[in-house]
Design a protein around this motif. Structure first.
Motif, PDB file in Angstrom:
ATOM      1  N   UNK A   2       0.877  -1.178   0.000  1.00 57.36           N
ATOM      2  CA  UNK A   2       0.000   0.000   0.000  1.00 57.36           C
ATOM      3  C   UNK A   2       0.915   1.229   0.000  1.00 57.36           C
ATOM      4  N   UNK A   3       0.922   1.953  -1.108  1.00 53.07           N
ATOM      5  CA  UNK A   3       1.878   3.046  -1.318  1.00 53.07           C
ATOM      6  C   UNK A   3       1.134   4.355  -1.578  1.00 53.07           C
ATOM      7  N   UNK A   4       1.491   5.386  -0.829  1.00 54.72           N
ATOM      8  CA  UNK A   4       0.990   6.734  -1.082  1.00 54.72           C
ATOM      9  C   UNK A   4       2.062   7.512  -1.830  1.00 54.72           C
ATOM     10  N   UNK A   5       1.663   8.189  -2.900  1.00 50.09           N
ATOM     11  CA  UNK A   5       2.603   8.985  -3.698  1.00 50.09           C
ATOM     12  C   UNK A   5       2.175  10.445  -3.676  1.00 50.09           C
ATOM     13  N   UNK A   6       2.975  11.292  -3.038  1.00 52.76           N
ATOM     14  CA  UNK A   6       2.770  12.741  -3.099  1.00 52.76           C
ATOM     15  C   UNK A   6       3.462  13.276  -4.354  1.00 52.76           C
ATOM     16  N   UNK A  68       5.908   7.719  -0.816  1.00 51.14           N
ATOM     17  CA  UNK A  68       6.912   8.241  -1.748  1.00 51.14           C
ATOM     18  C   UNK A  68       6.575   9.698  -2.009  1.00 51.14           C
ATOM     19  N   UNK A  69       7.517  10.586  -1.781  1.00 50.72           N
ATOM     20  CA  UNK A  69       7.305  12.005  -2.074  1.00 50.72           C
ATOM     21  C   UNK A  69       8.158  12.395  -3.268  1.00 50.72           C
ATOM     22  N   UNK A  70       7.492  12.869  -4.318  1.00 53.54           N
ATOM     23  CA  UNK A  70       8.184  13.268  -5.546  1.00 53.54           C
ATOM     24  C   UNK A  70       7.755  14.671  -5.946  1.00 53.54           C
TER      25      UNK A  70
END
Length: 213
Positions: A2-6, A68-70
């Motif tokens: 379960x991955x959150x990507x900003x 993950x913050x990009x």
């Protein structure tokens, strides 16, 4: 996972979301601009949130395996990178969620240079890039000093941009990756491959790593 990507609608963010979905992960794709929700893939769980807001970080990381913050600030707002790292590390300490932070190459060392930092190499960081490079370096320093050490700091090659997903790249801990001609480069898609590889393996927790051809 379960991955959150900003930063899910940015160049790196889009590639990361696509790669994570391709591998079967459950992706929460976050954008700060409600108007950009329609740009997010249907396979992702689209959310509106601000990575600078600790409350949003906590809300969007609850029950997740990884954030993950990009994100990238606009010109003139480079120092936001430090605030972003602080908000992420503080919020994620509450939810015990691991952070994979996409930063810059400034903190890497240049090959065969006796430890010279990319930040201080004018051939890699011309004057016009100095502000963002300095902010990235300070962002990395904040991570190293923070009480939350459940992070990995991902530095791209000196040049990152349009290309293909080859799935072929080399990884280094702390030193810039260059090819046989001395060029340091990677596509957004292959950098996303390296990021999701790190998401799955957690090889560089509390460390900086980079990927390039």
């Amino acid at each position: 996972m379960r991955i959150t990507v900003f930063g899910a609608t940015g160049n790196v963010g889009q590639a990361v979301v696509a790669e994570a979905i391709l591998r079967g992960h459950q992706v929460t794709a976050v954008t700060r601009d409600p108007r950009k929700v329609a740009e997010l893939p249907a396979q992702a769980f689209a959310q509106v949130g601000d990575v600078n807001n600790i409350g949003d970080v906590i809300r969007l990381s609850e029950g997740q395996d990884l954030v993950i913050s990009a994100t990238r600030p606009t010109a003139g707002q480079e120092k936001q990178l430090i605030n972003i790292a602080e908000a992420l590390l503080t919020g994620l300490r509450e939810t015990h969620t691991r952070l994979l932070l996409v930063g810059g190459a400034a903190c890497l060392t240049v090959p065969n240079s006796d430890g010279k930092l990319v930040l201080n190499d004018e051939s890699l960081v011309p004057a016009g890039w100095k502000d963002i490079a300095q902010a990235c370096f300070e962002q990395y320093q904040l991570c190293v000093a923070h009480h939350n050490q459940n992070w990995s700091y991902a530095s791209p090659s000196a040049l990152i941009g349009v290309g293909e997903r080859t799935g072929q790249y080399r990884v280094s801990e702390g030193e810039l990756v260059v090819d046989k001609t001395g060029k340091s480069h990677i596509s957004w898609q292959d950098f996303a491959c390296a990021l999701i590889d790190e998401a799955e393996t957690a090889q560089y927790v509390g460390k900086v790593f980079t990927a390039g051809y």
